[in-house]
Design an enzyme around this catalytic site. Structure first.
Site, PDB file in Angstrom:
ATOM      1  N   GLY A  56       0.675  -1.073  -0.050  1.00  0.00           N
ATOM      2  CA  GLY A  56      -0.243   0.173  -0.169  1.00  0.00           C
ATOM      3  C   GLY A  56       0.708   1.713  -0.369  1.00  0.00           C
ATOM      4  O   GLY A  56       0.152   2.177  -0.223  1.00  0.00           O
ATOM      5  N   GLU A 111       3.834   4.747   6.272  1.00  0.00           N
ATOM      6  CA  GLU A 111       2.726   3.936   5.789  1.00  0.00           C
ATOM      7  C   GLU A 111       0.920   3.366   5.094  1.00  0.00           C
ATOM      8  O   GLU A 111       1.733   4.869   5.428  1.00  0.00           O
ATOM      9  CB  GLU A 111       1.672   3.201   7.580  1.00  0.00           C
ATOM     10  CG  GLU A 111       0.339   2.470   7.533  1.00  0.00           C
ATOM     11  CD  GLU A 111       0.460   0.492   7.250  1.00  0.00           C
ATOM     12  OE1 GLU A 111       0.956   0.326   5.584  1.00  0.00           O
ATOM     13  OE2 GLU A 111       0.346  -0.108   7.800  1.00  0.00           O
ATOM     14  N   ASP A 115      -5.928   1.689  10.394  1.00  0.00           N
ATOM     15  CA  ASP A 115      -7.876   0.795  10.485  1.00  0.00           C
ATOM     16  C   ASP A 115      -7.811   0.730  11.660  1.00  0.00           C
ATOM     17  O   ASP A 115      -7.552   1.952  12.627  1.00  0.00           O
ATOM     18  CB  ASP A 115      -7.493   0.061   9.174  1.00  0.00           C
ATOM     19  CG  ASP A 115      -9.053   0.305   9.829  1.00  0.00           C
ATOM     20  OD1 ASP A 115      -9.842   0.935   9.581  1.00  0.00           O
ATOM     21  OD2 ASP A 115      -9.276  -0.764   9.225  1.00  0.00           O
ATOM     22  N   LYS A 143      -6.963   6.888  10.605  1.00  0.00           N
ATOM     23  CA  LYS A 143      -8.889   7.282  10.228  1.00  0.00           C
ATOM     24  C   LYS A 143      -9.211   7.038  11.784  1.00  0.00           C
ATOM     25  O   LYS A 143     -10.331   7.028  12.427  1.00  0.00           O
ATOM     26  CB  LYS A 143      -9.495   5.267   9.795  1.00  0.00           C
ATOM     27  CG  LYS A 143      -9.510   5.260   8.231  1.00  0.00           C
ATOM     28  CD  LYS A 143     -10.602   3.808   8.349  1.00  0.00           C
ATOM     29  CE  LYS A 143      -9.917   3.253   6.854  1.00  0.00           C
ATOM     30  NZ  LYS A 143     -10.834   2.073   6.761  1.00  0.00           N
ATOM     31  N   ARG A 176      -4.951   0.450  -7.315  1.00  0.00           N
ATOM     32  CA  ARG A 176      -4.119   1.249  -6.677  1.00  0.00           C
ATOM     33  C   ARG A 176      -3.081   2.127  -7.692  1.00  0.00           C
ATOM     34  O   ARG A 176      -2.495   3.287  -6.786  1.00  0.00           O
ATOM     35  CB  ARG A 176      -2.544   0.350  -6.772  1.00  0.00           C
ATOM     36  CG  ARG A 176      -3.249  -1.701  -4.985  1.00  0.00           C
ATOM     37  CD  ARG A 176      -1.937  -2.102  -5.327  1.00  0.00           C
ATOM     38  NE  ARG A 176      -2.004  -3.234  -3.992  1.00  0.00           N
ATOM     39  CZ  ARG A 176      -2.501  -3.404  -2.945  1.00  0.00           C
ATOM     40  NH1 ARG A 176      -1.605  -2.299  -2.293  1.00  0.00           N
ATOM     41  NH2 ARG A 176      -2.267  -4.519  -2.540  1.00  0.00           N
TER      42      ARG A 176
HETATM   43  P1  IMP Z   1      -4.565  -2.507  10.597  1.00  0.00           P
HETATM   44  O1  IMP Z   1      -3.454  -2.840  10.680  1.00  0.00           O
HETATM   45  O2  IMP Z   1      -7.151  -2.400  10.813  1.00  0.00           O
HETATM   46  O3  IMP Z   1      -4.063  -0.793  10.430  1.00  0.00           O
HETATM   47  O4  IMP Z   1      -4.984  -2.078   8.816  1.00  0.00           O
HETATM   48  C1  IMP Z   1      -3.766  -1.507   7.840  1.00  0.00           C
HETATM   49  C2  IMP Z   1      -3.638  -1.870   6.458  1.00  0.00           C
HETATM   50  O5  IMP Z   1      -4.860  -2.125   6.196  1.00  0.00           O
HETATM   51  C3  IMP Z   1      -3.287  -0.807   5.736  1.00  0.00           C
HETATM   52  O6  IMP Z   1      -1.872  -0.473   5.710  1.00  0.00           O
HETATM   53  C4  IMP Z   1      -3.955  -0.922   4.332  1.00  0.00           C
HETATM   54  O7  IMP Z   1      -3.361  -2.169   3.531  1.00  0.00           O
HETATM   55  C5  IMP Z   1      -5.280  -2.561   4.802  1.00  0.00           C
HETATM   56  N1  IMP Z   1      -6.352  -1.031   4.762  1.00  0.00           N
HETATM   57  C6  IMP Z   1      -6.995  -0.718   5.963  1.00  0.00           C
HETATM   58  N2  IMP Z   1      -8.306  -0.009   5.910  1.00  0.00           N
HETATM   59  C7  IMP Z   1      -7.776   0.366   4.638  1.00  0.00           C
HETATM   60  C8  IMP Z   1      -9.263   0.971   3.687  1.00  0.00           C
HETATM   61  O8  IMP Z   1      -9.850   1.792   3.596  1.00  0.00           O
HETATM   62  N3  IMP Z   1      -8.534   0.870   1.882  1.00  0.00           N
HETATM   63  C9  IMP Z   1      -7.768   0.236   1.532  1.00  0.00           C
HETATM   64  N4  IMP Z   1      -6.922  -0.700   2.330  1.00  0.00           N
HETATM   65  C10 IMP Z   1      -7.494  -0.470   3.913  1.00  0.00           C
HETATM   66 MG    MG Z   2      -4.128  -3.567   1.659  1.00  0.00          MG
END
Ligand code: IMP
Ligand code: MG
Length: 184
Positions: A56, A111, A115, A143, A176
């Site tokens: 990402g 990053e 999320d 977020k 992407r």
């Molecule tokens: P976390 O571990 O829940 O903080 O998620 C992080 C990863 O989830 C990010 O690096 C993204 O690859 C993916 N992700 C989380 N939210 C989104 C979104 O709204 N769109 C696309 N990818 C997301």
């Molecule tokens: Mg992803």
């Protein structure tokens, strides 16, 4: 607000883009500011290592490092959660470890979006074991669903709780390549 080039976005994967949340110029302006803040945070003699989380962060990192006015090295990490579904849960697996040693380096993890925060919550302790001089996070989007301890030092935008795509972010690998960030 820019219009959506249908040829690029269209209906990839059967999903249609709802609205552009951050335009190309919004992103360019903010990335430039973040690069200035990072430049100011380090000295020219710091051994700066910028580590992108794949996939990402690849576009964000490419734009960011070109604006940082310090000597630096770049590496990448692939971190993937065990388990199924779109909710990040379970243990973190490092599929690709940076070749570069982190010891005594000033490390900036890049990053795309925070999320649930699970990825960084698990990754940071693993990387700390490699004894970097400092370890900080730069994320384009946050977020604000969680407060990490420590939280990201550099945040591009406080993002809405919507599913965002483009500028590196995907939905099932689609979108992407879009030069802007949109919601589905
Ligand atoms: P976390 O571990 O829940 O903080 O998620 C992080 C990863 O989830 C990010 O690096 C993204 O690859 C993916 N992700 C989380 N939210 C989104 C979104 O709204 N769109 C696309 N990818 C997301
Ligand atoms: Mg992803």
């Amino acid at each position: 607000m820019s219009t959506i080039p249908e040829a690029a976005a269209g209906q990839l994967g059967g999903r249609t883009i709802r609205r552009v949340v951050y335009s190309e110029s919004d992103i360019a302006t903010r990335v430039r500011e973040m690069a200035e803040e990072i430049t100011a945070a380090f000295e020219p003699h710091d051994q700066l290592l910028v580590v992108g989380l794949l996939k990402g962060s690849f576009i964000f990192l490419a734009d960011l490092v070109r604006r940082i006015q310090r000597p630096l090295h770049v590496d990448f990490l692939v971190a993937s959660s065990y388990g199924s579904g779109t909710v990040s849960s379970g243990d973190l697996q490092l599929l690709y470890n940076p070749q570069a040693s982190l010891r005594d380096r000033s490390v900036v993890i890049v990053e795309d979006i925070i999320d649930s925060g699970h990825t960084l919550q698990r990754l940071i302790p693993l990387l700390r074991e490699r004894e970097p001089r400092s370890l900080e996070v730069c994320t384009l989007l946050h977020k604000r669903l969680v407060t990490l301890d420590p939280d990201a030092r550099w945040v591009g935008f406080d993002a809405p709780s919507e599913f965002l795509v483009g500028y590196g972010l995907d939905h099932a690998e689609d979108f992407r390549h879009l030069p802007y960030i949109a919601s589905l």
